[in-house]
Scaffold this active site. Structure first.
Site, mmCIF file in Angstrom:
data_model
loop_
_atom_site.group_PDB
_atom_site.id
_atom_site.type_symbol
_atom_site.label_atom_id
_atom_site.label_comp_id
_atom_site.label_asym_id
_atom_site.label_seq_id
_atom_site.Cartn_x
_atom_site.Cartn_y
_atom_site.Cartn_z
ATOM 1 N N CYS A 259 1.079 -0.204 0.768
ATOM 2 C CA CYS A 259 1.907 0.223 -0.034
ATOM 3 C C CYS A 259 2.977 -0.898 -0.492
ATOM 4 O O CYS A 259 2.977 -1.108 -1.536
ATOM 5 C CB CYS A 259 2.792 1.445 0.569
HETATM 6 N N1 SAJ Z 1 8.980 -3.282 7.979
HETATM 7 C C1 SAJ Z 1 9.996 -4.314 8.316
HETATM 8 N N2 SAJ Z 1 11.237 -3.886 8.622
HETATM 9 C C2 SAJ Z 1 11.784 -2.612 8.163
HETATM 10 C C3 SAJ Z 1 10.780 -1.736 7.867
HETATM 11 C C4 SAJ Z 1 9.314 -1.811 7.689
HETATM 12 O O1 SAJ Z 1 9.458 -5.116 8.874
HETATM 13 O O2 SAJ Z 1 12.859 -2.567 8.317
HETATM 14 C C5 SAJ Z 1 7.430 -3.566 7.920
HETATM 15 C C6 SAJ Z 1 6.567 -2.685 8.783
HETATM 16 O O3 SAJ Z 1 6.344 -3.339 9.933
HETATM 17 C C7 SAJ Z 1 5.349 -2.688 7.859
HETATM 18 C C8 SAJ Z 1 5.848 -2.852 6.437
HETATM 19 O O4 SAJ Z 1 7.231 -3.255 6.542
HETATM 20 O O5 SAJ Z 1 4.505 -4.015 8.197
HETATM 21 C C9 SAJ Z 1 5.824 -1.479 5.761
HETATM 22 O O6 SAJ Z 1 6.612 -0.589 6.614
HETATM 23 P P1 SAJ Z 1 7.064 0.926 6.111
HETATM 24 O O7 SAJ Z 1 8.049 1.349 6.937
HETATM 25 O O8 SAJ Z 1 7.638 0.901 4.604
HETATM 26 O O9 SAJ Z 1 5.917 1.649 6.212
HETATM 27 P P2 SAJ Z 1 4.894 2.048 5.157
HETATM 28 O O10 SAJ Z 1 4.119 0.916 4.314
HETATM 29 O O11 SAJ Z 1 3.583 2.898 5.605
HETATM 30 O O12 SAJ Z 1 5.535 2.780 3.832
HETATM 31 C C10 SAJ Z 1 5.236 4.186 3.541
HETATM 32 C C11 SAJ Z 1 5.941 4.555 2.389
HETATM 33 N N3 SAJ Z 1 5.376 5.764 1.825
HETATM 34 C C12 SAJ Z 1 4.937 5.794 0.679
HETATM 35 O O13 SAJ Z 1 4.681 4.900 -0.213
HETATM 36 C C13 SAJ Z 1 4.551 7.280 0.151
HETATM 37 C C14 SAJ Z 1 7.405 4.010 2.213
HETATM 38 O O14 SAJ Z 1 7.871 4.646 1.149
HETATM 39 C C15 SAJ Z 1 8.032 4.961 3.432
HETATM 40 O O15 SAJ Z 1 9.446 4.712 3.418
HETATM 41 C C16 SAJ Z 1 7.336 4.359 4.680
HETATM 42 O O16 SAJ Z 1 5.969 4.841 4.668
HETATM 43 C C17 SAJ Z 1 7.948 5.280 6.204
HETATM 44 O O17 SAJ Z 1 9.098 5.338 5.846
HETATM 45 O O18 SAJ Z 1 7.218 5.400 6.800
#
Ligand code: SAJ
Length: 418
Positions: A259
């Site tokens: 994503c």
């Molecule tokens: N990450 C960081 N620091 C943060 C947050 C995330 O380094 O503060 C990294 C994570 O380790 C990962 C990447 O970023 O490698 C993405 O993390 P994410 O929490 O955004 O998870 P995703 O990619 O699964 O994003 C999904 C998205 N959902 C949809 O697109 C429907 C996102 O909008 C959601 O907010 C997220 O899940 C969630 O909150 O779980």
């Protein structure tokens, strides 16, 4: 209603099962026969759908799975939930195109097709509609269509349930919006109608670009704070005490998943393709996030040098290989780049991740070992990439001679943090 959900991944299967549970007759369509066989056997491969839930709707006949396009005939609503990958920075919408042709062949007057796959603004009206018209012989308006972005956070249902997450809905005309809103209102507690499909398509990209850019900003700040000798983690916690106007993000070894690293680049591509201008925030964020694995390896090499141990020949254990904490998905995970760099420097690299499903280790570029005391003790350095809940942090602190902690979860004289 007779519902088709085309694409039975974590988005499509979750939607299909929920639609079946609320009373629709649902056909889960996928071109992957292995998946269809698993589904028909009642085996869920999606975190947010249990096999028990799947079997319940299979048993009542409310849900069935098929790879046979002919079986789609007669649908009232078809939802497209197929992947939209980037190929060298260019959106690959071929799965949408193929799916649209398949659905168009069975499209009847008054039936609706909804696109959920994440894509750039304009896709529904400029790509999907012409294919549906061509393959059905109908004109848009004779059939209904719209866009409704998926908002599933894999494995995060404890924070937000599937049906508790507000659902954006849009249509190519009033009748489409009304029908599509009615369908989703039967599944989601809140539906949010917007004025057109391009607004809905852009809204989705705003959601994830917001995260991607802010994570990249905190990543860059982390590298500056380390060089300045300031604890970024304490500073973030302090900033997060502000009850308004702030959203907490934490630094990490990079931004993985299918994503966040992908969605903003749809906007970047569209801006360049259509307007001839860059979407600078997305480009900068991608650049910063892409360099985080290299930064982690640089910090690790410095630490080993201080201990009189060159990276070359050092035994290094990487903890947490999937793309985010407690996830099982390896796609775009920063761990692969960290491992690749260490191997290129001559290190003996192993990985440990209790979340990787059996057999998935074939996609790894490092041998998989258990995260136990023996492995910790035998390593010259341990890198905590993803702080999965299943890791025994106290054991790691106790037995690892040195840990580079990318998640600020460990403490001790042998621990350094990102
Ligand atoms: N990450 C960081 N620091 C943060 C947050 C995330 O380094 O503060 C990294 C994570 O380790 C990962 C990447 O970023 O490698 C993405 O993390 P994410 O929490 O955004 O998870 P995703 O990619 O699964 O994003 C999904 C998205 N959902 C949809 O697109 C429907 C996102 O909008 C959601 O907010 C997220 O899940 C969630 O909150 O779980």
């Amino acid at each position: 209603m007779d519902v088709v959900v085309a694409g039975q991944g974590y988005v499509g299967l979750t939607l299909a099962v929920r639609a079946a549970e609320v009373g629709h007759r649902v056909l889960g369509y996928d071109v992957d026969l292995h998946r269809i066989n698993q589904l028909t056997a009642g085996e869920s491969y999606v975190e947010d759908v249990t096999s028990t839930q799947l079997r319940a709707v299979l048993d009542t006949g409310a849900y069935s799975a098929t790879a046979d396009a002919a079986a789609l005939a007669g649908y009232d609503i078809a939802v497209i939930t197929v992947p939209t990958p980037l190929r060298d920075g260019v959106p690959d919408l071929s799965y949408i195109e193929t799916c649209a042709r398949t659905l168009g062949a069975h499209l009847r007057p008054g039936a609706a097709v909804v696109l959920e796959s994440t894509t750039y603004p304009g896709t529904t009206e400029e790509l999907l509609l012409p294919i549906l018209e061509e393959t059905s012989g109908l004109k848009a308006g004779d059939f209904l269509a719209g866009f409704s972005p998926e908002r599933i956070a894999p494995g995060n249902k404890k924070r937000w349930s599937f049906d508790g997450t507000p659902k954006l809905v849009s249509g190519i005309d009033a009748k489409s919006l009304d029908t599509i809103k009615g369908f989703y209102a039967g599944i989601f507690r809140t539906t949010v109608p917007v004025s057109g499909t391009k607004v809905a398509e852009l809204a989705k990209l705003i959601e994830n670009t917001f995260r991607f850019v802010n994570i990249s900003m905190i990543n860059e700040l982390a590298t500056l704070a380390a060089a300045l000798g300031v604890d970024i983690w304490e500073a973030i916690d302090a900033a997060a005490t502000k009850p308004f106007g702030f959203t907490r993000f934490t630094p990490g070894p990079g931004v993985g998943g299918h994503c966040l690293p992908v969605d903003p680049m749809f906007l970047s591509w569209k801006a360049q393709e259509e307007l001839g201008v860059p979407f600078r925030f997305a480009e900068l964020a991608a650049d910063v996030n892409r360099q985080m694995p290299d930064y982690v390896v640089r910090r690790l090499a410095e630490a080993l040098d201080k201990r009189g141990r060159p990276v070359s020949g050092s035994r290094i254990l990487l903890l947490g290989l999937t793309y985010k904490i407690n996830a099982t998905d390896l796609r775009e995970s920063p761990s692969a780049r960290v491992a690749e760099l260490l191997i290129s420097l001559g290190a003996d690299v192993r990985g440990a991740d209790p979340n990787i499903p059996d057999g998935d280790d074939t996609k790894l570029n490092v041998p998989l070992v258990d995260a136990n005391a023996e492995e910790m003790t035998a390593s010259d350095a341990v890198v905590l990439l993803m702080d999965h809940a299943r890791f025994d942090l106290a054991m790691i602190e106790k037995h690892a001679p040195y840990v580079f902690d990318c998640r600020n979860r460990l403490s001790g004289p042998n621990v350094e943090t990102l």
